[in-house]
Write an enzyme that holds these catalytic residues in place. Structure first.
Site, PDB file in Angstrom:
ATOM      1  N   GLU A 161       0.889  -1.263  -0.161  1.00 37.83           N
ATOM      2  CA  GLU A 161       0.076   0.153   0.239  1.00 37.83           C
ATOM      3  C   GLU A 161       0.781   1.262   0.007  1.00 37.83           C
ATOM      4  O   GLU A 161       0.752   2.233  -0.805  1.00 37.83           O
ATOM      5  CB  GLU A 161      -0.836   0.268   1.139  1.00 37.83           C
ATOM      6  CG  GLU A 161      -1.509   1.330   1.470  1.00 37.83           C
ATOM      7  CD  GLU A 161      -2.311   1.222   2.995  1.00 37.83           C
ATOM      8  OE1 GLU A 161      -3.466   0.949   3.072  1.00 37.83           O
ATOM      9  OE2 GLU A 161      -1.510   1.152   3.835  1.00 37.83           O
ATOM     10  N   ASP A 180     -10.073   1.500   6.384  1.00 36.28           N
ATOM     11  CA  ASP A 180     -10.068   1.377   4.865  1.00 36.28           C
ATOM     12  C   ASP A 180     -11.140   1.988   4.189  1.00 36.28           C
ATOM     13  O   ASP A 180     -11.041   2.745   3.243  1.00 36.28           O
ATOM     14  CB  ASP A 180     -10.419  -0.239   4.613  1.00 36.28           C
ATOM     15  CG  ASP A 180      -9.066  -1.020   4.465  1.00 36.28           C
ATOM     16  OD1 ASP A 180      -8.207  -0.474   5.101  1.00 36.28           O
ATOM     17  OD2 ASP A 180      -9.056  -2.155   3.951  1.00 36.28           O
TER      18      ASP A 180
END
Length: 380
Positions: A68, A260
Site C-alpha cells: 500500500e 479502509d
C-alpha cells in the site's frame, strides 16, 4: 456517466483556487507537505533512502513496509515528477516484495520488515492496482528503461497476472472473473469497497495487454455499480469489507465504517475529477460530507454504515477529514467548502500513526490543487 472530467477536457479543477486560496499558497502547501513527508524531520517523514539506489515508505504505526505505502509513494513521486524517488521505491519493491514461488508467485508480499525480509507471503490487491497505474504513468512521463524500469511491460504483465492467475490450476486471480470485482485478497470471495478504482480501470482498458482491455472496461462499470450497492443510501458510509452484493461482511467484524472505508470518498472524488461526476457520485459526496458536518475530528469514531457510533475512536482522523475534502471534486454541495477548509487548516499529522493519515492527506492536496493527473502516452 456524464462527460466533463479531465480525461475528456484536459482540464483539472483546482478546488482550492476556486474557493479563493491564493495560487502561491496552494503551491507552497503541496510542496511543503511533499518535502516534510519525504525529506523532513523524524517526527513527520515516512520515506527513507536505502543504500545508493533504493528507498522505502514506513508504516509508522506498525513499523513495516507495505505494498500500500510503496505504491502510494510511487504515485506521489510520479505526480511530483521525482524519478529518482520513484525508481528507488520500485527497485526496493521489486527486490524485496516480489514473490517468485508459492501460491502467490507473481504478486508482491504485502508486508516486509525494514530490512526487506518478508513478514507475509500473501498480497493485498490495492497495492497491485496502484503499482500498475503508477508504472504506466511513469512509462508515459519518462519512458521505459532496462529491467526492472521497463515500466510499461512490468505494468502489463502484472495486470495480466491479476486477472489470469489460477486459470491453469495454480494461484488465484485478484479479480473475481464472474463479477469483475476486485477481491480483498486473491484467495477469498469478498471485496473491500475502498479497493474499487474504476478511474484506474478505465485507463487499464486503454493500456493493458490488448486481449485484457475488454475485461478492464467491464471492471470499471462493475465497480461503479458495486460502490452504489455498498455505500449506505443515507449516510454514504461504506463498510471495510463487503460481499459481492454490496452487503457488509461482518464475519470478522470488518463490516463497519473504519480506516479502509475512508478511501471511498477520495476515490469517488478522483473518479469524478478524471471522468466526470454523475448524479450518484454527487449525491454520495454530499451524503458523506453531510454526515461529518459539525463533527469534531477528535471525536471521529468507528460507525455502522447506518451511522451509529461505537465507543472506539478513529485511528486516523486526519486521513478521514482529508478524504472527505477530496470528495468535493464530485460536488459543490452545501458541505463541500467546509470540508475543504477543514483540510486546509489541518497540518500533517505527527507521531506513530501518521503514515496512513498523511498519505491520504497528500493525495487530497494533489487532487484538490489539480495536480493528481492522468499521464498519457507521449505522442511521437
Amino acid at each position: 456517466m456524464e462527460h466533463g472530467g479531465a480525461f475528456f477536457t484536459g482540464t483539472y479543477r483546482n478546488v482550492f483556487l476556486e474557493y479563493g486560496y491564493p495560487e502561491k499558497e496552494i503551491e507552497a502547501k503541496v510542496q511543503s507537505a511533499w518535502e516534510e513527508m519525504f525529506f523532513g524531520s523524524e517526527a513527520v517523514r515516512i520515506y527513507h533512502p536505502a543504500g545508493e539506489d533504493m528507498g522505502y515508505m514506513v508504516d509508522t504505526g506498525n513499523m513495516d513496509v507495505r505494498t500500500e505505502g510503496m505504491s502510494y509513494g510511487m504515485m506521489m513521486a510520479v505526480q511530483m515528477g521525482d524519478k529518482d524517488i520513484f525508481d528507488r521505491l520500485w527497485k526496493w519493491t521489486h527486490t524485496y516484495m516480489y514473490m517468485t514461488s508459492g501460491t502467490h508467485a507473481g504478486y508482491f508480499a504485502w508486508s516486509c520488515n525494514l530490512d526487506g525480509t518478508k513478514r507475509a507471503y500473501g498480497p493485498a490487491p490495492d497495492g497491485e492496482e496502484y503499482f500498475a497505474m503508477t508504472l504506466l504513468f511513469a512509462s508515459h512521463r519518462w519512458g521505459d528503461g532496462p529491467e526492472p524500469f521497463n515500466y510499461s511491460e512490468q505494468a502489463r504483465e502484472l495486470l495480466f497476472r491479476c486477472i489470469h492467475n489460477g486459470e491453469k490450476g495454480t494461484g488465484f486471480p485478484m479479480w473475481n472473473p464472474e463479477h469483475k470485482l476486485i477481491k480483498f485478497i486473491p484467495d477469498c470471495e469478498y471485496s473491500d469497497p475502498s479497493y474499487h478504482l474504476p478511474h484506474f480501470y478505465e485507463l487499464f482498458a486503454l493500456w493493458a495487454k490488448e486481449e485484457d482491455r475488454g475485461f478492464w472496461k467491464e471492471a470499471a462499470a462493475a465497480s461503479r455499480r458495486y460502490l452504489q450497492l455498498s455505500c449506505h443510501p443515507v449516510t454514504g458510509l461504506a463498510p471495510e469489507y463487503a460481499h459481492y452484493d454490496g452487503t457488509p461482511n461482518n464475519d470478522r467484524g470488518f463490516g463497519h465504517f473504519f480506516s479502509d472505508s475512508y478511501r471511498v470518498a477520495a476515490n469517488v472524488g478522483l473518479d469524478s475529477a478524471w471522468f466526470g461526476a454523475d448524479e450518484w457520485r454527487r449525491e454520495e459526496a454530499d451524503r458523506i460530507q453531510a454526515f461529518f458536518a459539525g463533527k469534531d475530528p477528535a471525536d471521529y469514531r468507528r460507525y455502522t454504515i447506518a451511522g451509529e457510533p461505537f465507543e472506539e475512536k478513529a485511528l486516523h482522523p486526519v486521513g478521514l477529514l482529508a478524504t472527505n475534502a477530496m470528495a468535493a471534486l464530485a460536488t459543490d454541495g452545501p458541505n463541500a467548502r467546509a470540508s475543504v477548509d477543514l483540510l486546509w487548516r489541518t497540518p500533517l499529522r505527527t507521531g506513530a500513526r501518521r503514515y496512513y493519515d498523511n498519505c491520504l492527506y497528500f493525495f487530497s492536496l494533489l487532487a484538490l490543487s489539480g495536480k493528481y493527473r492522468i499521464w498519457h502516452p507521449v505522442q511521437a
